[in-house]
Design a protein around this motif. Sequence first.
Motif, PDB file in Angstrom:
ATOM      1  N   ASP A 232       0.805  -1.222   0.000  1.00 56.36           N
ATOM      2  CA  ASP A 232       0.000   0.000   0.000  1.00 56.36           C
ATOM      3  C   ASP A 232       0.837   1.272   0.000  1.00 56.36           C
ATOM      4  N   SER A 233       1.870   1.325   0.824  1.00 52.65           N
ATOM      5  CA  SER A 233       2.683   2.542   0.887  1.00 52.65           C
ATOM      6  C   SER A 233       3.503   2.731  -0.388  1.00 52.65           C
ATOM      7  N   LEU A 234       3.968   1.629  -0.982  1.00 55.19           N
ATOM      8  CA  LEU A 234       4.721   1.721  -2.242  1.00 55.19           C
ATOM      9  C   LEU A 234       3.827   2.232  -3.363  1.00 55.19           C
ATOM     10  N   LYS A 235       2.586   1.770  -3.404  1.00 53.46           N
ATOM     11  CA  LYS A 235       1.649   2.213  -4.432  1.00 53.46           C
ATOM     12  C   LYS A 235       1.314   3.697  -4.263  1.00 53.46           C
ATOM     13  N   ALA A 236       1.035   4.096  -3.033  1.00 56.00           N
ATOM     14  CA  ALA A 236       0.688   5.500  -2.774  1.00 56.00           C
ATOM     15  C   ALA A 236       1.851   6.422  -3.127  1.00 56.00           C
ATOM     16  N   ARG A 359      -1.227  10.707   2.200  1.00 56.18           N
ATOM     17  CA  ARG A 359      -2.309  10.247   3.071  1.00 56.18           C
ATOM     18  C   ARG A 359      -3.614  10.118   2.296  1.00 56.18           C
ATOM     19  N   ASP A 360      -3.911  11.095   1.442  1.00 51.61           N
ATOM     20  CA  ASP A 360      -5.141  11.067   0.653  1.00 51.61           C
ATOM     21  C   ASP A 360      -5.152   9.862  -0.283  1.00 51.61           C
ATOM     22  N   VAL A 361      -4.052   9.626  -0.974  1.00 50.25           N
ATOM     23  CA  VAL A 361      -3.959   8.489  -1.895  1.00 50.25           C
ATOM     24  C   VAL A 361      -4.093   7.175  -1.130  1.00 50.25           C
TER      25      VAL A 361
END
Length: 377
Positions: A232-236, A359-361
């Motif tokens: 999730d963090s890599l994608k965002a 954060r929004d993404v």
Amino acid sequence: MENDSFHKIRPYHNSEVSEAIQRVLEEDGFRGFLDKFLFPNQLKTGIEIVSKIKTIKEFQDIVSSKFFNLIIRQTIKEFKINGLQNIDPQKRYLFISTHRDIVLDSALLQMALYNNHIETTRTAIGNNLVPSELLGEIAKLNKMFLVIRDGSNREMIESSSILSSYIRKSINEDHESVWIAQRNGRTKDGDDKTQQGLLKMMAQSTKGSLIVGLQDLNIVPISISYEYEPCDSLKAREIVLSRKNAYIKKPGEDFNSINTGIMQNKGCVEVNIGKPISDLLDNIESCRPANDMLKDITQLIDSEIYTNYKLWKNNYIAADMLSTKSEYSDYYSIEDFDKFRDYINKLVDNTDVVKEEFRDVLLRIYANPVFNKAKIQ
């Protein structure tokens, strides 16, 4: 004689397995993986066990299923499969699936089928994701076939035609089901949508009408839902960076995503097998341009995917965090909210991109499945 163009993309036949096994056993990394991870503390070494493999089924029995069952036990809190009653084990299907993780989306369906004594599928994988000979060998030993994603326009058109014919042959002649993602590349923003071009490619190999050609493939939509989104963090981060400049992957980035997706905690995971859509295709008005029909069919697949998609507490919390309302508060407790908020805040604190955008993404990755399901309801 076998179509030479299929030879370039297809998995191994059983007659080719023994030689392929000997080649992969020459790799230090693979030998270490067998003895240290897959077969530790056994009387026979992993090399001794694997060297006796003669068929694709044996490779899946001895290596693939053992590896992914270990991953499920170590990184997934609870793994569920629903919808097995929607498919006939004696029939073959084209499973069109949500795509959130490079390896696990297809692997988890395979494990769900395997553990329920149903024949596994041939699986599509981009050639960009098998950059080494070792990975290519392992992919072909595991019923994977290549989707060519590079070349000139002319070469890509030819590759698309070959892929379409190979998938149709797999289902209708070889009696092998096929798994393919609903789009090129993972869904990075949580907004699962089937690409119209995917169905256009499938229809290339039909000798009849578009509708009949797609009905012959026995399409079944698959929804795979993770409580905690893989990478999730890599994608965002990638989405935030790509808003300013074209995002260029660094060497080894895909492998890092594969490793992260497999090894990180995923909480609960649910695979939902939808109903075959062949009968529903009879309702598609056929006296129209092909693109109009394809658009309707992609929406039909997406509707089935959204209907069957399992929404977790995290999804509802993210939707409420974005809107700053409590529309979905019946689905979670204050403790659930605090836990997920702390999880998001930790990822935000550790990012090196603009935190508010990140954060929004991140929240939209979790919230978009809620919004999509609300649209069809």
